[in-house]
Write an enzyme that holds these catalytic residues in place. Structure first.
Site, PDB file in Angstrom:
ATOM      1  N   HIS A   1    -154.171  -4.601  25.574  1.00 33.87           N
ATOM      2  CA  HIS A   1    -154.827  -3.639  24.392  1.00 33.87           C
ATOM      3  C   HIS A   1    -155.121  -1.874  24.220  1.00 33.87           C
ATOM      4  CE1 HIS A   1    -159.306  -1.283  24.228  1.00 33.87           C
ATOM      5  NE2 HIS A   1    -159.612  -3.162  23.076  1.00 33.87           N
ATOM      6  N   GLU A   2    -154.566  -1.652  25.664  1.00 32.59           N
ATOM      7  CA  GLU A   2    -154.560   0.171  26.334  1.00 32.59           C
ATOM      8  C   GLU A   2    -153.653   0.457  25.735  1.00 32.59           C
ATOM      9  OE1 GLU A   2    -156.441   1.789  27.548  1.00 32.59           O
ATOM     10  OE2 GLU A   2    -157.854   0.630  28.178  1.00 32.59           O
TER      11      GLU A   2
ATOM     12  N   ALA B   1    -141.222 -22.906   9.020  1.00 29.92           N
ATOM     13  CA  ALA B   1    -140.593 -24.392   8.216  1.00 29.92           C
ATOM     14  C   ALA B   1    -141.342 -23.381   6.858  1.00 29.92           C
ATOM     15  CB  ALA B   1    -141.008 -25.496   8.814  1.00 29.92           C
TER      16      ALA B   1
ATOM     17  N   LEU C   1    -141.423 -14.008  19.565  1.00 28.22           N
ATOM     18  CA  LEU C   1    -142.956 -14.981  19.609  1.00 28.22           C
ATOM     19  C   LEU C   1    -143.223 -15.698  19.478  1.00 28.22           C
ATOM     20  CD1 LEU C   1    -144.635 -11.061  21.268  1.00 28.22           C
ATOM     21  CD2 LEU C   1    -142.792 -13.031  22.825  1.00 28.22           C
TER      22      LEU C   1
ATOM     23  N   LEU D   1    -141.779 -19.060  18.724  1.00 34.50           N
ATOM     24  CA  LEU D   1    -141.188 -20.238  19.234  1.00 34.50           C
ATOM     25  C   LEU D   1    -142.101 -20.236  21.474  1.00 34.50           C
ATOM     26  CD1 LEU D   1    -138.533 -20.768  17.209  1.00 34.50           C
ATOM     27  CD2 LEU D   1    -141.119 -21.824  16.885  1.00 34.50           C
TER      28      LEU D   1
END
Length: 453
Positions: free
Chosen positions: A247-248, A359, A417, A419
């Protein structure tokens, strides 16, 4: 002498030991009084009848003349053909009548020679009782009564006479005590095992029932609950830290993109500024995905619930089918039954959604999703007819930030990120995820999750 408390495991073992020893001691103490083969007192009604017979014989022989042996002979001959036999001896233990060698009688005479305290004892099939005083004119003689024992031997006597039956009865007596002891030991052990299995599936919850039972298991249960709470706090702290960092980082990235836009407005378009903006956009997208992952995983282990697969994934599959149609592709799915599954709903939905959207994104025009049950496991197979992944890179696609060298590369805009998030979520639910070459020509991803029965 003090023993451990009964709440202790050792205390329960001592209790079973002493209870078994008490049963053995009581049996040994009572056995001589219950075994007819040992010397014991005569029942009141039999004792009175035998004493009356001795008095009658005394009266008859006192009024008769002749040798003592002749007077007693008719009493022994008269009862010999019945189930009763009378024996007469002198006070010194010499048999007067009937003549013959009777080992049982001679043995009984040695232990019972006081008419004031008649006894009886079983020898084989004959119960010998006596002595009873018979008075003659000249002397006092002793009478012994042998009667045939028609009753079967007592049950415990039969058991003692047969080792196999003795072993069997011993096992029957000790089995309930041993079963109780086994239950007292195994019950808290099973609770501890079940709690460990729950932790293995990602359910970090303290179980108050672990702190009951024997003292040793109570202490182990308390330590286990403390460990679970510590792990729970550590995981929550790490996930919150990741969420806070993500967040920062978004704030300076937002300011960087705003500065890049102002520079482009003042200086015009340039390759350098475009590259900075592109990399900042990718970094922002990556941080956004990390932030989304951390938000889903914060206390995810505390939001476990049991639901059915149909209500869990139905809406997501309908959205994916609509998305595929918008991209001029076909997504087929077999009938989704109401299999029970336990876990964090958000993570499970996100995990399957990532694979299906991959897919749709990389498949040419055909995607198939197949659900099936195999040995209490839910199997989900996702196939596409895209270019697929090289065989030597199939295990690497679940690593964070990994991109293959074909169409699924950096130019597609992915962060690597998706999978990895899926693999982490499936692992948290005690499942597995694997990839291989699809019969359609593209990639096949297989997810296996345990069903909740």
């Amino acid at each position: 002498m003090r023993f451990p408390g009964f709440s202790s495991l050792y205390g329960r073992i001592f209790a079973v030991f002493w209870l078994t020893l008490l049963v053995v001691v009581v049996t040994i103490v009572l056995l001589p009084n219950l075994d007819p083969r040992s010397q014991h007192t005569i029942q009141e009604q039999h004792l009175e009848r035998m004493q009356n017979s001795a008095q009658e014989i005394s009266q008859q022989i006192s009024h008769e003349s002749g040798p003592l042996q002749s007077k007693l002979q008719r009493f022994t001959e008269r009862d010999r053909h019945q189930s009763l036999q009378l024996y007469f001896t002198t006070t010194d233990g010499e048999i007067i009548t009937p003549h013959g060698r009777n080992k049982s009688l001679r043995n009984f005479i040695t232990v019972a020679d006081d008419p004031a305290s008649p006894k009886q004892r079983l020898y084989g099939r004959w119960m010998i009782a006596g002595p009873f005083a018979v008075a003659d004119q000249q002397q006092t003689i002793l009478m012994y009564v042998a009667r045939r024992w028609h009753q079967p031997p007592p049950f415990f006597v039969q058991i003692l006479d047969k080792p196999f039956q003795l072993l069997l009865v011993t096992m029957l007596v000790s089995t309930p005590l041993l079963l109780w002891l086994a239950w007292a030991v195994s019950s808290p052990a099973r609770r501890l095992q079940q709690a460990a299995e729950r932790v293995a599936t990602g359910q970090f919850k303290a179980d108050p029932t672990l702190e009951t039972g024997p003292k040793e298991f109570k202490q182990a249960g308390a330590s286990f609950n403390q460990m679970v709470q510590a792990i729970n706090q550590m995981i929550s702290g790490q996930q919150r830290l990741l969420s806070d960092i993500s967040h920062e980082l978004r704030s300076p990235l937002t300011r960087l993109r705003m500065a890049t836009a102002l520079a482009q407005r003042k200086q015009g378009e340039s390759k350098e500024l475009s590259r900075i903006d592109t990399e900042a956009e990718r970094l922002e997208k990556m941080i956004s995905e990390l932030l989304e992952l951390s938000r889903m995983q914060v206390n995810s282990h505390e939001h476990q619930q049991t639901s059915d697969t149909c209500s869990l994934w139905y809406e997501m599959l309908e959205d994916a089918r609509f998305e595929a149609e918008q991209n001029h592709k076909t997504l087929t799915c077999n009938t989704l039954e109401e299999w029970p599954i336990s876990g964090n709903p958000n993570l499970l939905i996100s995990a399957l959604e990532n694979v299906i959207r991959n897919a749709i994104k990389y498949g040419n025009d055909e995607i198939a999703v197949n659900f099936s049950e195999q040995s209490d496991m839910l199997s989900i197979v996702i196939d596409d007819n895209g270019e697929g992944v090289p065989d030597d890179e199939l295990d690497d696609i679940f690593r964070p930030f990994y991109r293959v060298s074909t169409a699924r590369d950096r130019s597609s805009g992915g962060t690597g990120l998706g999978l990895a998030i899926t693999e982490s979520a499936i692992r948290q639910h005690s499942g597995t995820i694997t990839a291989c070459r699809s019969p359609f020509g593209g990639l096949q991803v297989t997810i296996r999750l345990p069903l909740s029965r």
